[in-house]
Design a protein around this motif. Structure first.
Motif, short mmCIF file in Angstrom:
data_model
loop_
_atom_site.label_atom_id
_atom_site.label_comp_id
_atom_site.label_asym_id
_atom_site.label_seq_id
_atom_site.Cartn_x
_atom_site.Cartn_y
_atom_site.Cartn_z
N GLU A 1 0.88 -1.16 0.00
CA GLU A 1 0.00 0.00 0.00
C GLU A 1 0.92 1.22 0.00
OE1 GLU A 1 -3.44 2.11 -0.31
OE2 GLU A 1 -3.35 -0.08 -0.22
N GLY A 2 1.25 1.70 -1.20
CA GLY A 2 2.24 2.76 -1.28
C GLY A 2 3.60 2.21 -0.86
N GLN A 3 4.23 2.87 0.11
CA GLN A 3 5.53 2.45 0.61
C GLN A 3 5.43 1.54 1.83
OE1 GLN A 3 8.45 3.25 -1.02
NE2 GLN A 3 7.04 4.10 -2.54
N GLU A 4 4.22 1.18 2.21
CA GLU A 4 4.03 0.38 3.42
C GLU A 4 3.41 -0.98 3.08
OE1 GLU A 4 5.28 1.55 6.17
OE2 GLU A 4 5.79 3.42 5.15
N ILE A 5 3.42 -1.87 4.08
CA ILE A 5 2.76 -3.17 3.98
C ILE A 5 1.46 -3.11 4.78
CG2 ILE A 5 2.89 -5.60 4.65
CD1 ILE A 5 4.61 -5.00 2.28
N ILE A 6 0.36 -3.54 4.15
CA ILE A 6 -0.90 -3.64 4.88
C ILE A 6 -1.25 -5.12 5.03
CG2 ILE A 6 -1.72 -1.39 4.14
CD1 ILE A 6 -3.56 -2.90 2.15
#
Length: 613
Positions: free
Chosen positions: A579-584
């Motif tokens: 999710e963008g630069q993150e992990i969801i």
């Protein structure tokens, strides 16, 4: 385990055309796979040269191609006479707790031909599997004569039509090349693609040969075996490595042959191997405190090992560096004892410079320290002398009860069957060398067909400078793809969070998947995939499944039916995605035949855990 052996005289062999496994007709010997679909034919042609071909359900996979060795100035397949034949069937299953599946089926038909070329006797052994053929040469030499020196190998692969090869060398990138236009050599295993067919050409059981490669031969669509560096000095009793040709109608079908090298190598007599324990490791900086911090991180994140890499005994390429002495910054005894108190082992790196002069000294010493295993660095896997030395070193490490990871240019040929302590090796362009997404999507269909590979996974963390540098020099794909690749790429010793400081990994949602993912498996299925484009792999450990899906430069969308799950059983599905630069992270309960949606942006990935409820 069931093994069936039977031996045939040349005359009796002729009469077997009614039996599907073996036949002699049209001046050719033919042997068939257990399912009778794959055939290996061999004959002496009109020029008295030995040639072979491979068919699948009557369709030519490899057309008539040259065989033989070249000892000195003589081609060892000219003026050949076949003197005697023998045949047998082998049908066995052996346990393999260090692999992609917990047992391996080894079912094939074997034909052995004793031959004579002028005054030289030699033997060809061929094994025919469902969808694959392997053959090797054995020389019969008198002890009183000077052993032959093999300067070349005539083995060729005449392809029926236009093919392309994913060309690469050692740890290079891949270049898609038409065989008719091929100018460079390509390493084994090499993957070829033709109309409706995928072929992998590889090798197995290279314990005393030189490094072999594929190169262009005479003929528009013909390849042959070549030697990278040197000739091969033989012994009175000498066998070449196996040459393997495996094929499938789709790319993911090649994966069923990733254990073929293990099937072709002999096992050691049964002995205690409970000290061989696969697992995940984190690399420590070169200080006592860094080692202790890594041990704490490993213990809390279900890692099994830490490793001190190059430099723990001084500059690795200097002959003055003594691999029996630890630099002052590391209290090795303290680190090892602390690791044992936490159930964490310590693995040490040793460069070839020290190994060649100190191996007999350091192995008993490291064992007395309580070291769990070694990582060899910068070994020579390119020459006969280098490979012979390496195999003797693997044997010594095994005898001392230490696990082993071999780095740099060496690629596996199934020797882990003989030495199960050899858990992994490099021979791959991993995260240290900044691979792109295309390269990542090539590896499952090329290098990983030879066996395990240590990719050394890098991963960003809360240290801004570290992460920015990582994204510039090591990492060209998303965090989600890194998670997914830890399932897709197989290695019983899996190096994770390479170069990172464990104290900087503070986002537990992101590191949670690395904490949970195993490194060895009970069952593996490749679900979808195309070289250089995308791949989805499912692996089972005990009752739980793990799925890694990733793509290259283009977006990938698919719905994958999970028809391999147990009927009537519910699973908690946890999905880790970008999710963008993150992990969801998301969760839901599913059952067999659930359609798993894959919606991947370019260079991204998705990791899934299915927990049986």
């Amino acid at each position: 385990m069931r093994k069936i052996f039977f031996y045939l005289s040349l005359g009796l062999f002729f009469a077997l055309c009614a039996k599907p496994a073996y036949c002699y007709q049209n001046n050719s010997f033919a042997a068939y796979s257990p399912d009778q679909k794959t055939s290996f034919e061999i004959k002496v042609d009109e020029n008295k040269n030995l040639v072979y071909r491979i068919l699948s359900s009557g369709k030519i996979i490899i057309d008539w191609s040259a065989m033989g060795l070249v000892p000195g100035q003589k081609l060892l397949s000219k003026q050949t006479k076949i003197l005697k034949t023998r045949a047998r069937e082998v049908d066995e299953r052996f346990a393999w707790p260090y692999g992609e599946r917990d047992s391996i089926i080894n079912h094939h038909n074997e034909i052995t031909l004793d031959c004579r070329a002028t005054d030289v006797k030699y033997t060809i052994i061929a094994r025919i599997f469902d969808g694959s053929v392997a053959f090797r040469y054995a020389l019969v030499q008198k002890k009183s004569t000077t052993p032959a020196t093999i300067v070349d190998e005539a083995t060729s692969f005449n392809l029926p039509g236009q093919f392309k090869v994913y060309q690469y060398n050692q740890e290079s990138v891949f270049t898609e090349t038409a065989i008719s236009e091929m100018t460079k050599t390509s390493d084994l295993p090499s993957t070829l693609v033709g109309e409706g067919i995928y072929i992998s050409i590889g090798e197995a059981d290279n314990s005393s040969y030189t490094k072999a490669i594929l190169k262009k031969a005479e003929g528009q669509n013909t390849l042959k075996i070549g030697f990278l560096k040197d000739s091969v000095h033989t012994t009175p009793s000498f066998q070449t490595p196996w040459r393997t040709i495996s094929f499938s109608r789709d790319a993911i079908g090649l994966h069923q042959f990733s254990d073929l090298p293990l099937r072709l190598v002999d096992a050691k007599p049964a002995g205690a191997t409970n000290w061989i324990k696969p697992g995940k490791l984190i690399r420590s900086s070169l200080s006592t405190q860094a080692g202790l911090d890594c041990i704490d991180f490993a213990a809390s994140h279900n890692f099994q090992y830490i490793m001190f890499d190059a430099g723990w005994y001084g500059p690795e390429f200097k002959k003055e560096s003594d691999a029996t002495k630890v630099i002052a910054a590391i209290d090795m005894k303290k680190v090892i004892e602390y690791g044992k108190s936490k159930g964490i082992g310590v693995i040490l790196y040793v460069n070839r410079v020290a190994l060649q002069t100190q191996i007999d000294q350091v192995l008993p010493l490291y064992k007395s320290w309580g070291v769990a295993g070694l990582k060899f660095g910068f070994i020579d896997g390119l020459s006969q002398s280098g490979i012979k030395w390496l195999v003797s070193a693997i044997e010594k490490v095994y005898q001392h009860g230490l696990m082993l990871n071999i780095h740099d240019n060496y690629k596996p040929t199934g020797l882990s069957r003989t030495y199960p302590n050899l858990l992994t090796q490099e021979g791959i362009r991993g995260n240290e060398n900044n691979p792109d997404a295309y390269h990542n999507m090539m590896l499952p269909f090329t290098r990983f067909l030879a066996g395990a590979a240590d990719y050394t996974f890098c991963y960003p963390n809360s240290n801004r400078n570290f992460s920015d540098n990582l994204l510039k020099t090591k990492l060209q794909v998303s965090k989600g793809q890194q998670l997914a690749l830890s399932v897709i790429y197989f290695s019983p010793i899996q190096a994770i969070l390479w170069y990172g400081n464990p104290n900087d990994y503070k986002n537990e949602i992101e590191t949670e998947f690395f904490k949970l993912v195993p490194t060895t498996w009970n069952q593996t299925q490749y679900l979808k995939g195309e070289p250089g484009k995308f791949v989805s792999v499912a692996r089972r450990k005990n009752d739980n499944w793990y799925i890694g899906s990733a793509c290259a430069e283009d977006r990938w969308e698919a719905d994958i039916r999970l028809d391999f799950l147990s009927s009537g059983q519910k699973y908690k599905m946890t999905v880790y995605s970008d999710e963008g630069q993150e992990i969801i992270k998301s969760q839901q309960v599913i059952e067999k035949d659930f359609l798993l949606p894959i919606r991947l942006a370019p260079k991204s990935g998705q990791a899934v855990i299915l927990e049986k409820q």
